[in-house]
Write a protein that holds these residues in place. Structure first.
Motif, PDB file in Angstrom:
ATOM      1  N   GLY A 190     -54.734  59.851  -0.168  1.00 50.29           N
ATOM      2  CA  GLY A 190     -54.888  58.518  -0.745  1.00 50.29           C
ATOM      3  C   GLY A 190     -54.611  57.453   0.285  1.00 50.29           C
ATOM      4  O   GLY A 190     -54.596  57.723   1.490  1.00 50.29           O
TER       5      GLY A 190
ATOM      6  N   ALA B 234     -57.866  52.282  -3.463  1.00 54.32           N
ATOM      7  CA  ALA B 234     -56.775  53.237  -3.285  1.00 54.32           C
ATOM      8  C   ALA B 234     -55.802  53.189  -4.457  1.00 54.32           C
ATOM      9  O   ALA B 234     -55.160  54.166  -4.793  1.00 54.32           O
ATOM     10  CB  ALA B 234     -56.035  52.936  -1.983  1.00 54.32           C
ATOM     11  N   SER B 238     -57.604  58.902  -5.639  1.00 53.91           N
ATOM     12  CA  SER B 238     -57.259  59.681  -4.457  1.00 53.91           C
ATOM     13  C   SER B 238     -58.081  60.961  -4.458  1.00 53.91           C
ATOM     14  O   SER B 238     -58.599  61.386  -5.492  1.00 53.91           O
ATOM     15  CB  SER B 238     -55.763  60.000  -4.433  1.00 53.91           C
TER      16      SER B 238
END
Lengths: 246, 246
Positions: A190, B234, B238
């Motif tokens: 991420g 983000a 992820s």
DNA sequence: GAGGTCAGAATGTCCTGACAATCTGACGGC
DNA sequence: GCCGTCAGATTGTCAGGACATTCTGACCTC
């Protein structure tokens, strides 16, 4: 079709025959002797040429298909993939990757101590809550610049890990050297903004984008051997993955 | 050791026997009939029980080892991996992933047109510079929120791609439906800060961290069939990857 | 000329059999 | 009690063969 692709076999070697074949085909691809898109000889002919059985040849080809170098199609043949595979799907550490790229990695160990396991880490590693584990925090540099902050949790007694060893080598290398054979890893990748403290460590500004990776690695007995939570400077690093559909 | 793990075989089915075995073992693991860490019967016994040959059983087990569900060790046996594999190493699109997670994806096509290929994209797709390719730009939503901006370049004539179809289904699904069989993909994953324009599309602030992915996909003839450059919020997404060492 | 049919070629699946390498645990000697 | 040895168990490697399935291209028919 195929260049005459000489393959040497050493039947007295402990290296399996299928692996010797696979390595030499892979080498020919890397060298460019086998151009992208070119066809390999068919399996039966190859087996015949090399004095091996077809299953052995198939195993060699399958190995390379799994690594993404070759592609097969029933009724047609086996071809070299266009566009090179950058890096195979390997279980490597950042340290190995950097060294291979000639980046000259360095490590500073920030923390290295046994501690009671966190309640959300315990189930991941398959441990009783409250058990002791080894906690490691490292700062990784490449070419003199800070690159990543690495947090790891490991079962005690897995391998003798000293600060000196960790500053000299990668974690995965040390584990492998201690006889740990890692096989499967789950990764979650991420991104997020850097906190004040993280920014200071990494020579970035607060809020700078960071790449995050959480990984759990299992050995060949299916036991969790390592859990890591890492942050990378997005401006200096990216991850590469190859996916293969079977 | 093993629960009595009933496996039905249908020899008249076109589904390969090894695959039937693998599927049913995988199902038993998912159901919990085969607990993490438990040992499977040895290959010879299993082959005997099911009336199959050992190579067939081995192929089934190998398939599951490659997917990260099982782990083998010579001289010891085959065990179920501790800690479940979240998702296997599959060639899926974001759309497939979201739908499977029950997120109800939606797509807005921003651009869909043939254009001359960029000079840095041409070599990736193995095309002549100046050739025409299809350029697609999409905005992807999940649960009503914008999630990602997707840029794709595809060879013309690969599949009939209309804006309507692209708003209704994922790109990978459409390609598969048109007979394209994707096999290998190289992905580079990174992160960076959002530009003003990107932030506006994704309902983020300028400078917000974005996850970036550049991917090239090859089919079973080794030809590049798709190149994509995507950005994800983000804060909302992820990526998950499983690595397996052989 | 368009379309369907068929043969050849190649990989996919499955079988039987054999021996090698490795790990575990038990046994025995010191 | 400790350590090395050895046997049993289990997966790894390799051979050779048979048939099935799928793809391509050539040929034939209409």
């Amino acid at each position: 079709m195929t260049a005459n692709l000489a393959i040497d076999l050493d039947r007295s070697s402990p290296v399996p025959l299928y692996f010797q074949v696979a390595e030499q085909i892979a080498e020919a691809i890397r060298r460019g002797d086998l151009a992208p898109g070119s066809r390999l000889d068919n399996e039966i002919l190859l087996a015949d040429k090399l004095g091996l059985s077809r299953p052995t040849i198939r195993q060699a080809i399958q190995y390379l298909v799994d690594k993404g170098l070759l592609v097969r199609k029933r009724g047609v043949g086996t071809q070299v993939v266009h566009g090179q595979v950058k890096r195979s799907v390997e279980l490597t550490s950042l340290y190995d990757d950097l060294r291979r790229a000639g980046q000259e990695p360095a490590t500073q160990v920030l923390t290295l101590e046994p501690r009671p396991v966190d309640e959300h880490i315990a189930p991941i590693l398959g441990l009783e809550p409250g058990a002791e584990i080894l906690y490691v925090e490292r700062l990784r540099f490449a070419a003199g610049e800070p690159l990543a902050v690495l947090h790891n949790w490991l079962p005690l007694g897995l391998a003798p890990l000293g600060a000196a060893a960790l500053e000299d080598r990668g974690l995965y290398e040390l584990l492998r050297g201690a006889g740990v054979r890692m096989r499967v890893a789950n990764q979650r990748i991420g991104a997020r903004a850097a906190s004040q403290a993280e920014a200071r460590l990494l020579h970035e500004r607060r809020g700078a984008p960071l790449l995050t990776m959480v990984r759990t690695t299992y050995d060949d007995q299916g036991r969790a051997v390592e859990h890591g939570s890492h942050i990378y400077r997005a401006s200096h690093y990216s991850l590469e993955v190859t996916l293969i559909e079977r």
